[in-house]
Design a protein around this motif. Structure first.
Motif, short mmCIF file in Angstrom:
data_model
loop_
_atom_site.label_atom_id
_atom_site.label_comp_id
_atom_site.label_asym_id
_atom_site.label_seq_id
_atom_site.Cartn_x
_atom_site.Cartn_y
_atom_site.Cartn_z
N UNK A 70 4.43 46.16 16.00
CA UNK A 70 5.44 46.71 15.09
C UNK A 70 6.73 45.89 15.16
N UNK A 71 7.13 45.52 16.36
CA UNK A 71 8.37 44.74 16.53
C UNK A 71 8.22 43.34 15.94
N UNK A 72 7.03 42.77 16.04
CA UNK A 72 6.79 41.46 15.45
C UNK A 72 6.92 41.54 13.93
N UNK A 73 6.35 42.60 13.34
CA UNK A 73 6.48 42.79 11.89
C UNK A 73 7.94 42.99 11.51
N UNK A 96 5.48 52.28 10.87
CA UNK A 96 4.99 53.59 11.32
C UNK A 96 3.76 53.38 12.20
N UNK A 97 3.71 54.13 13.30
CA UNK A 97 2.53 54.16 14.16
C UNK A 97 1.96 55.57 14.13
N UNK A 132 14.31 52.68 17.38
CA UNK A 132 14.45 51.24 17.06
C UNK A 132 13.67 50.85 15.82
N UNK A 133 13.69 51.69 14.81
CA UNK A 133 13.05 51.38 13.54
C UNK A 133 11.58 51.70 13.46
#
Length: 260
Positions: A196-199, A52-53, A12-13
């Motif tokens: 990450x999803x918020x960004x 990226x994490x 999911x990106x």
């Protein structure tokens, strides 16, 4: 993509890099650096990856430092070459177009603390431990710890931590600005993915231009940084995301960004 020391996947990106040497507490060695050197340009070129994490395997350690057994017998020339490689790899992480979140799940010592600082944002498990212990080994930080730590926490605190080789817990790291947030260890990856999803809900083009402007501005004087900002600000008006974002605002609806 398969590597001997890194696990990497995209969902999911979100591209997640896991340093996978749990028996060595994910210590950085030549193999890890070689894997990073191969992987990072591929991530940079992958438009499907929006954030990226980076984290460590297991629940004890993010990265416990550089591998002492590999460094112990290095000559001065070999040590300089190793330090230069660390700088090159961490610079690549810092300069990835995508935002990078460090999910610090335990020890972040020496090279581990330096790796976390090369990321844009640091989320720490409540069990995390940060530090630059190098002077206790008779060396200096070698992967930009003397440069990034003062920029994050201020000169005085950075000097105290480096001169004393003191380790600090997650709450102290948060207090001094080294960690952005502290969460229970069991919720670390969920918190990183939520951020990450918020960004990712924003314009990826605008976010990447913001990252470039911030990074560029920190290395130059205010006037030069402001001039760079003016340029990227202007570039935004050539994008579909700018048109969509402002139109959505006027029409009182949520924007649908495409990164174009």
């Amino acid at each position: 993509m398969e590597y001997s020391t890194l696990l990497y996947g995209v969902e999911d990106g979100i591209g997640t890099i896991t340093i996978n040497r749990p028996k060595a507490l994910n210590a950085l060695n030549g193999a890890v650096m070689a894997d990073f050197t191969d992987l990072l340009p591929k991530i940079a070129a992958d438009e499907a990856v929006k954030v990226v994490i980076i984290t460590g395997s297991g629940n004890k350690s993010f990265v416990a430092g550089a591998d002492i057994t590999e460094m112990q017998k290095m000559s001065a020339i070999e040590g300089r070459k190793w330090g230069k490689l660390g700088h090159e790899v961490f610079d690549k992480i810092e300069k990835l177009p995508q935002p990078v979140i460090a999910a610090v799940n335990g020890f972040a010592l020496g090279g581990g603390c330096e790796l976390a600082m090369a990321c844009d944002i640091r989320i720490a498990a409540d069990s995390a431990l940060f530090g630059q212990p190098e002077v206790g080994l008779g060396i200096t930080p070698g992967f930009a710890g003397t440069q990034r730590l003062p920029r994050l926490v201020g000169k005085g605190i950075a000097k105290e931590l480096i001169y004393t080789a003191s380790n600090i817990d997650a709450q102290e790291a948060y207090r001094i600005g080294l960690a952005n947030k502290v969460v229970p260890a069991a919720e670390l990856m969920e918190a990183a993915q939520k951020l990450a999803k918020k960004i990712m809900s924003k314009s990826s083009t605008a976010v990447q231009l913001c990252k470039a402007a911030i990074n560029e501005g920190l290395d130059v004087d205010l006037a030069s940084g402001s001039a760079y900002e003016s340029e990227v600000f202007g570039l935004c008006f050539a994008t579909e995301d700018q048109k969509e974002g402002m139109t959505a605002f006027v029409e009182k609806r949520k924007p649908v960004f495409t990164g174009k």
